[in-house]
Design a protein around this motif. Structure first.
Motif, PDB file in Angstrom:
ATOM      1  N   HIS A   5     -59.376 -10.480 -72.541  1.00 52.06           N
ATOM      2  CA  HIS A   5     -59.171 -10.118 -73.953  1.00 52.06           C
ATOM      3  C   HIS A   5     -57.686 -10.171 -74.296  1.00 52.06           C
ATOM      4  O   HIS A   5     -56.857  -9.573 -73.626  1.00 52.06           O
ATOM      5  CB  HIS A   5     -59.743  -8.722 -74.244  1.00 52.06           C
ATOM      6  CG  HIS A   5     -60.127  -8.555 -75.681  1.00 52.06           C
ATOM      7  ND1 HIS A   5     -59.207  -8.328 -76.671  1.00 52.06           N
ATOM      8  CD2 HIS A   5     -61.337  -8.616 -76.291  1.00 52.06           C
ATOM      9  CE1 HIS A   5     -59.838  -8.247 -77.836  1.00 52.06           C
ATOM     10  NE2 HIS A   5     -61.124  -8.413 -77.633  1.00 52.06           N
ATOM     11  N   LYS A   6     -57.370 -10.880 -75.369  1.00 44.41           N
ATOM     12  CA  LYS A   6     -55.958 -11.095 -75.717  1.00 44.41           C
ATOM     13  C   LYS A   6     -55.338  -9.908 -76.440  1.00 44.41           C
ATOM     14  O   LYS A   6     -54.131  -9.746 -76.462  1.00 44.41           O
ATOM     15  CB  LYS A   6     -55.825 -12.354 -76.579  1.00 44.41           C
ATOM     16  CG  LYS A   6     -56.109 -13.641 -75.799  1.00 44.41           C
ATOM     17  CD  LYS A   6     -55.896 -14.887 -76.639  1.00 44.41           C
ATOM     18  CE  LYS A   6     -56.008 -16.159 -75.822  1.00 44.41           C
ATOM     19  NZ  LYS A   6     -57.345 -16.347 -75.236  1.00 44.41           N
ATOM     20  N   GLU A  25     -53.289   2.124 -67.276  1.00 47.02           N
ATOM     21  CA  GLU A  25     -52.806   0.759 -67.035  1.00 47.02           C
ATOM     22  C   GLU A  25     -53.804  -0.072 -66.230  1.00 47.02           C
ATOM     23  O   GLU A  25     -53.939  -1.277 -66.444  1.00 47.02           O
ATOM     24  CB  GLU A  25     -51.443   0.794 -66.320  1.00 47.02           C
ATOM     25  CG  GLU A  25     -50.701  -0.536 -66.311  1.00 47.02           C
ATOM     26  CD  GLU A  25     -50.590  -1.182 -67.698  1.00 47.02           C
ATOM     27  OE1 GLU A  25     -50.938  -2.380 -67.794  1.00 47.02           O
ATOM     28  OE2 GLU A  25     -50.185  -0.525 -68.669  1.00 47.02           O
ATOM     29  N   GLU A  26     -54.509   0.569 -65.304  1.00 41.04           N
ATOM     30  CA  GLU A  26     -55.499  -0.148 -64.486  1.00 41.04           C
ATOM     31  C   GLU A  26     -56.604  -0.747 -65.373  1.00 41.04           C
ATOM     32  O   GLU A  26     -56.994  -1.898 -65.200  1.00 41.04           O
ATOM     33  CB  GLU A  26     -56.099   0.829 -63.457  1.00 41.04           C
ATOM     34  CG  GLU A  26     -56.837   0.132 -62.336  1.00 41.04           C
ATOM     35  CD  GLU A  26     -57.461   1.096 -61.332  1.00 41.04           C
ATOM     36  OE1 GLU A  26     -57.886   0.604 -60.272  1.00 41.04           O
ATOM     37  OE2 GLU A  26     -57.537   2.314 -61.610  1.00 41.04           O
ATOM     38  N   LEU A  27     -57.076   0.036 -66.338  1.00 38.36           N
ATOM     39  CA  LEU A  27     -58.104  -0.459 -67.267  1.00 38.36           C
ATOM     40  C   LEU A  27     -57.540  -1.573 -68.149  1.00 38.36           C
ATOM     41  O   LEU A  27     -58.246  -2.538 -68.476  1.00 38.36           O
ATOM     42  CB  LEU A  27     -58.621   0.687 -68.149  1.00 38.36           C
ATOM     43  CG  LEU A  27     -59.597   1.669 -67.506  1.00 38.36           C
ATOM     44  CD1 LEU A  27     -59.835   2.865 -68.426  1.00 38.36           C
ATOM     45  CD2 LEU A  27     -60.928   1.006 -67.155  1.00 38.36           C
ATOM     46  N   ASN A  28     -56.279  -1.440 -68.530  1.00 40.44           N
ATOM     47  CA  ASN A  28     -55.644  -2.443 -69.388  1.00 40.44           C
ATOM     48  C   ASN A  28     -55.543  -3.784 -68.661  1.00 40.44           C
ATOM     49  O   ASN A  28     -55.847  -4.840 -69.231  1.00 40.44           O
ATOM     50  CB  ASN A  28     -54.258  -1.948 -69.804  1.00 40.44           C
ATOM     51  CG  ASN A  28     -53.680  -2.752 -70.943  1.00 40.44           C
ATOM     52  OD1 ASN A  28     -54.404  -3.246 -71.809  1.00 40.44           O
ATOM     53  ND2 ASN A  28     -52.370  -2.906 -70.948  1.00 40.44           N
ATOM     54  N   ILE A  29     -55.153  -3.735 -67.387  1.00 40.05           N
ATOM     55  CA  ILE A  29     -55.065  -4.962 -66.574  1.00 40.05           C
ATOM     56  C   ILE A  29     -56.456  -5.577 -66.421  1.00 40.05           C
ATOM     57  O   ILE A  29     -56.641  -6.793 -66.526  1.00 40.05           O
ATOM     58  CB  ILE A  29     -54.427  -4.653 -65.195  1.00 40.05           C
ATOM     59  CG1 ILE A  29     -52.946  -4.305 -65.389  1.00 40.05           C
ATOM     60  CG2 ILE A  29     -54.585  -5.804 -64.227  1.00 40.05           C
ATOM     61  CD1 ILE A  29     -52.297  -3.627 -64.190  1.00 40.05           C
ATOM     62  N   TRP A  30     -57.450  -4.711 -66.198  1.00 37.16           N
ATOM     63  CA  TRP A  30     -58.840  -5.172 -66.067  1.00 37.16           C
ATOM     64  C   TRP A  30     -59.305  -5.882 -67.337  1.00 37.16           C
ATOM     65  O   TRP A  30     -59.911  -6.956 -67.286  1.00 37.16           O
ATOM     66  CB  TRP A  30     -59.729  -3.969 -65.757  1.00 37.16           C
ATOM     67  CG  TRP A  30     -61.202  -4.244 -65.731  1.00 37.16           C
ATOM     68  CD1 TRP A  30     -61.916  -4.834 -64.725  1.00 37.16           C
ATOM     69  CD2 TRP A  30     -62.158  -3.928 -66.751  1.00 37.16           C
ATOM     70  NE1 TRP A  30     -63.254  -4.909 -65.062  1.00 37.16           N
ATOM     71  CE2 TRP A  30     -63.425  -4.350 -66.302  1.00 37.16           C
ATOM     72  CE3 TRP A  30     -62.067  -3.326 -68.007  1.00 37.16           C
ATOM     73  CZ2 TRP A  30     -64.587  -4.202 -67.060  1.00 37.16           C
ATOM     74  CZ3 TRP A  30     -63.222  -3.164 -68.762  1.00 37.16           C
ATOM     75  CH2 TRP A  30     -64.464  -3.603 -68.294  1.00 37.16           C
ATOM     76  N   ALA A  31     -59.014  -5.287 -68.498  1.00 30.98           N
ATOM     77  CA  ALA A  31     -59.439  -5.879 -69.775  1.00 30.98           C
ATOM     78  C   ALA A  31     -58.781  -7.240 -69.997  1.00 30.98           C
ATOM     79  O   ALA A  31     -59.402  -8.177 -70.496  1.00 30.98           O
ATOM     80  CB  ALA A  31     -59.123  -4.938 -70.925  1.00 30.98           C
ATOM     81  N   LYS A  32     -57.517  -7.338 -69.578  1.00 36.63           N
ATOM     82  CA  LYS A  32     -56.794  -8.607 -69.768  1.00 36.63           C
ATOM     83  C   LYS A  32     -57.240  -9.672 -68.775  1.00 36.63           C
ATOM     84  O   LYS A  32     -57.469 -10.830 -69.139  1.00 36.63           O
ATOM     85  CB  LYS A  32     -55.284  -8.369 -69.627  1.00 36.63           C
ATOM     86  CG  LYS A  32     -54.669  -7.667 -70.826  1.00 36.63           C
ATOM     87  CD  LYS A  32     -53.199  -7.364 -70.579  1.00 36.63           C
ATOM     88  CE  LYS A  32     -52.570  -6.797 -71.848  1.00 36.63           C
ATOM     89  NZ  LYS A  32     -51.195  -6.348 -71.628  1.00 36.63           N
TER      90      LYS A  32
END
Length: 358
Positions: A155-156, A143-150
């Motif tokens: 990134h949408k 989840e941490e990487l996902n938040i970072w990507a967003k």
């Protein structure tokens, strides 16, 4: 979807977490009847032996970052095999980007396994942010990487997708040393981020009380300074008869079936496949609180979580397991059930195909 091919793209097939997952994915897609391929850009590697029969394989022997010959050969392979999606793992996003420039119709899905990327700064971050404009989706292992990507890459189409474990190799070549029911195993290549020294320091604190217990380190030895430090520590603490290094091994199921406790002492992680493999093998685990590890073992309900770089806390956790066979059995069963329910191949592939078809 089934007509369009998908190719997993990775730098090598040495036995690391991202590499194991890439092979698991290519095989699982093949099982679904999808036109499934894998390409290594820089070198082959032992995991090539784990492919199922219906998988296409390409090895490019890329010699430098921008290798025009490799890019052209890759494009030809995509066209010949009707491949419309490049699933690029870890650092291979750069090569995928180069291909996209000369072959715009191909889709790129970037799979980010590297927990440390959330700390990226400067030029490398700028490069990834720019290249991410050309990605059709980003898959993050926690989840941490996902938040970072967003939030940072903006990134949408960024999602979190949990890894899944699979035992393909059924060989029984590796025989672990030491006494049965008294073996602690760590599945992790000899990289500093995996912090084997932390595990060895914690083991050394309790070793005089439990001299018949042993540690078994499974993973690639790069014969570098970190590897030397590990071997030096073993010699200095007179642990040569209690700590064993096996190097790269492929018969993971066989190895884990001989082990008693699974350990991971990393400083940083995404979602380690080895932790899920411990679950498949019903091993009780002790892990550091990094990446998605705590979530995998349900905040300590199905394993023991300790702070990273804290050898005293890790020593206490090992001792807790050593002293209680009941605790080992209960946690091993709980971890096994959890992995089977939440980290199954079926769930992963269903989600992945949705991402491909977005």
């Amino acid at each position: 979807m089934h007509k369009i091919g998908v190719i997993q793209l990775i730098d090598s097939l040495d036995a690391g977490g991202a590499e194991v997952l890439a092979v698991n994915i290519v095989n699982a897609l093949g099982d679904e009847g999808i036109n499934s391929h894998l390409c290594t850009t820089r070198k082959e590697g032992v995991l090539k032996n784990n492919f199922k029969e219906n998988i296409g394989f390409l090895f490019l022997e890329r010699k430098k970052s921008i290798d025009f010959s490799a890019i052209i050969r890759f494009k030809k392979y995509l066209k010949k095999n009707n491949i419309g999606i490049i699933h690029a793992h870890t650092t291979s996003y750069f090569f995928a980007f180069c291909v996209k420039i000369i072959y715009p119709k191909v889709k790129i899905i970037w799979h980010n396994h590297t927990g440390n990327y959330v700390n990226l700064k400067g030029f490398k971050f700028f490069i990834i942010k720019f290249m991410s404009l050309f990605f059709d989706g980003i898959i993050n292992v926690n989840e941490e990487l996902n938040i970072w990507a967003k939030n940072e890459l903006k990134h949408k189409k960024s999602i979190k997708l949990d890894n899944f474990p699979q035992f393909i190799n059924k060989n029984k070549t590796t025989q672990l040393l030491g006494k049965e029911n008294k073996r602690i195993v760590i599945l992790a290549s000899l990289r500093e981020v995996k912090d084997h020294l932390n595990l060895l320091e914690s083991f050394n604190k309790i070793h005089s009380k439990y001299t018949d217990w042993t540690i078994h380190i499974i993973g690639k030895d790069f014969n570098d300074n970190y590897s030397k430090k590990i071997k030096q520590f073993i010699l200095e603490k007179s642990l040569e008869n209690s700590v064993f290094l096996y190097g790269l091994c492929l018969d993971i199921e066989n190895i884990l079936n001989q082990a008693t406790i699974g350990a991971l002492s990393s400083k940083s992680e995404g979602l380690p496949v080895s932790l899920l493999e411990y679950g498949l093998a019903k091993l009780p685990v002790v892990v550091t609180n990094v990446g998605e590890c705590n979530k995998v073992i349900e905040n300590g309900k199905s394993g023991i979580v300790v702070d990273k770089e804290n050898s005293l806390e890790l020593a206490e956790a090992l001792e807790e397991y050593i002293l209680s066979g009941d605790k080992r059995n209960i946690y091993g069963e709980l971890h096994h059930k959890n992995v089977q329910i939440k980290y199954s191949q079926k769930h992963f592939i269903t989600q992945l195909i949705k991402i491909y078809t977005l």
